[in-house]
Design an enzyme around this catalytic site. Structure first.
Site, mmCIF file in Angstrom:
data_model
loop_
_atom_site.group_PDB
_atom_site.id
_atom_site.type_symbol
_atom_site.label_atom_id
_atom_site.label_comp_id
_atom_site.label_asym_id
_atom_site.label_seq_id
_atom_site.Cartn_x
_atom_site.Cartn_y
_atom_site.Cartn_z
ATOM 1 C CE LYS A 59 -2.143 -0.759 3.894
ATOM 2 N NZ LYS A 59 -1.810 -2.079 4.413
ATOM 3 N NE ARG A 93 -5.125 0.612 9.195
ATOM 4 C CZ ARG A 93 -3.930 0.065 9.089
ATOM 5 N NH1 ARG A 93 -3.725 -1.155 9.478
ATOM 6 N NH2 ARG A 93 -2.941 0.756 8.605
ATOM 7 N NE ARG A 115 7.431 -2.314 6.299
ATOM 8 C CZ ARG A 115 6.131 -2.013 6.389
ATOM 9 N NH1 ARG A 115 5.436 -1.753 5.298
ATOM 10 N NH2 ARG A 115 5.535 -2.020 7.558
ATOM 11 N NE ARG A 153 5.661 -0.018 10.506
ATOM 12 C CZ ARG A 153 4.536 -0.065 9.815
ATOM 13 N NH1 ARG A 153 4.444 0.565 8.661
ATOM 14 N NH2 ARG A 153 3.502 -0.739 10.261
ATOM 15 N NE ARG A 167 1.674 -4.442 11.184
ATOM 16 C CZ ARG A 167 2.864 -4.430 10.563
ATOM 17 N NH1 ARG A 167 3.925 -4.926 11.151
ATOM 18 N NH2 ARG A 167 2.972 -3.908 9.372
HETATM 19 P P1 ADP Z 1 0.457 -1.768 8.074
HETATM 20 O O1 ADP Z 1 1.534 -1.907 7.047
HETATM 21 O O2 ADP Z 1 0.567 -2.783 9.145
HETATM 22 O O3 ADP Z 1 -0.890 -1.677 7.487
HETATM 23 P P2 ADP Z 1 0.386 1.068 8.956
HETATM 24 O O4 ADP Z 1 1.619 1.879 8.944
HETATM 25 O O5 ADP Z 1 -0.672 1.389 7.972
HETATM 26 O O6 ADP Z 1 0.846 -0.449 8.864
HETATM 27 O O7 ADP Z 1 -0.269 1.129 10.422
HETATM 28 C C1 ADP Z 1 0.488 0.857 11.573
HETATM 29 C C2 ADP Z 1 -0.377 0.860 12.832
HETATM 30 O O8 ADP Z 1 -1.012 2.153 12.997
HETATM 31 C C3 ADP Z 1 -1.544 -0.122 12.855
HETATM 32 O O9 ADP Z 1 -1.115 -1.411 13.261
HETATM 33 C C4 ADP Z 1 -2.469 0.552 13.891
HETATM 34 O O10 ADP Z 1 -2.010 0.361 15.211
HETATM 35 C C5 ADP Z 1 -2.316 2.022 13.572
HETATM 36 N N1 ADP Z 1 -3.312 2.483 12.565
HETATM 37 C C6 ADP Z 1 -3.033 2.947 11.311
HETATM 38 N N2 ADP Z 1 -4.170 3.285 10.668
HETATM 39 C C7 ADP Z 1 -5.193 3.048 11.524
HETATM 40 C C8 ADP Z 1 -6.625 3.178 11.447
HETATM 41 N N3 ADP Z 1 -7.243 3.654 10.349
HETATM 42 N N4 ADP Z 1 -7.357 2.802 12.530
HETATM 43 C C9 ADP Z 1 -6.774 2.354 13.636
HETATM 44 N N5 ADP Z 1 -5.446 2.184 13.774
HETATM 45 C C10 ADP Z 1 -4.650 2.533 12.746
#
Ligand code: ADP
Length: 218
Positions: free
Chosen positions: A13, A88, A122, A155, A166
């Site tokens: 993404k 989400r 990563r 990360r 996740r």
């Molecule tokens: P991933 O590659 O795991 O999708 P992101 O960088 O998009 O990672 O998100 C990392 C973390 O940030 C998630 O595991 C969550 O804790 C939090 N997070 C990100 N976006 C949201 C959202 N829309 N709602 C709730 N938590 C979120």
């Protein structure tokens, strides 16, 4: 043009969204980056979300929705956005409906074995956020960003245990949202079955999909 990009963690993404940002002239908004920046800068938002990010659980909806509204306002006046990591949950989807119109959903379908392998190798630039991979998307100089020379880091939630959580959270809380959108907006589906598909190829395919639904003219 306002887009949402969906896919499990590690599906690409962030990588594709930042490239589509350039190609389409719209702003990529990555919810995870918004939170990680807030944590780094020790803001009130950062304090609220830190424990959730560490464990791979979702931040509560009200906190996320407030943060997104602020982010969209900051970017007001631009030609559109691509949302990565929002919505989400169904509740976030309903909140978004009140904030903005959505023109299409990009849906990345990537098998679990591939996302686990990708995430555990990563690396990210501390300085500009560019994304690399120890297995197939290596920087030219080890540990250094090709774009800006910044140091690369891993990360905190890219460890096998948290990755598994996740993915579970994605399947349970975010996948149902796809059904929510399916009869509301056009879909561009993108399937990836190989670990090392070059991002440029993936982006071309996504653009082709956007062309088919009349959103991309070049
Ligand atoms: P991933 O590659 O795991 O999708 P992101 O960088 O998009 O990672 O998100 C990392 C973390 O940030 C998630 O595991 C969550 O804790 C939090 N997070 C990100 N976006 C949201 C959202 N829309 N709602 C709730 N938590 C979120």
């Amino acid at each position: 043009m306002n887009l949402i990009i969906f896919g499990p963690p590690g599906s690409g993404k962030g990588t594709y969204a930042t490239r589509l940002e350039v190609e389409l002239g719209i702003t990529a908004i990555a919810m995870g980056d918004v939170f990680r920046d807030a944590i780094k800068q020790r803001t009130l938002l950062g304090k609220k979300v830190e424990s959730y990010l560490k464990s791979g659980q979702l931040v509560p909806d009200d906190v996320v929705i407030e943060a997104l509204k602020e982010k969209i306002q900051e970017k007001e006046g631009r030609t559109g956005f691509i949302l990565d990591g929002f919505p989400r949950t169904i509740q976030q989807g309903e909140a978004l409906e009140k904030i903005s119109r959505i023109d299409a959903v990009i849906n990345l379908q990537v098998p679990e074995r591939i996302v686990v392998a990708r995430l555990s190798s990563r690396r990210i630039c501390k300085n500009c956020g560019a994304i690399y991979n120890e297995l197939y998307l290596k920087p030219r100089r080890e540990g250094k960003c090709d774009v800006c020379g910044g140091s690369l880091y891993q990360r905190e939630d890219d460890t096998e245990l948290v990755i598994k959580d996740r993915i579970k959270v994605y399947e349970q809380q975010t996948q149902p949202l796809l059904e929510y959108y399916r009869d509301r907006v056009p879909f561009v589906n993108f399937k990836c079955e190989t670990l090392d598909l070059p991002p440029a190829e993936a982006v071309m395919e996504i653009l082709e999909g956007l062309r088919r639904i009349g959103l991309y003219k070049k």
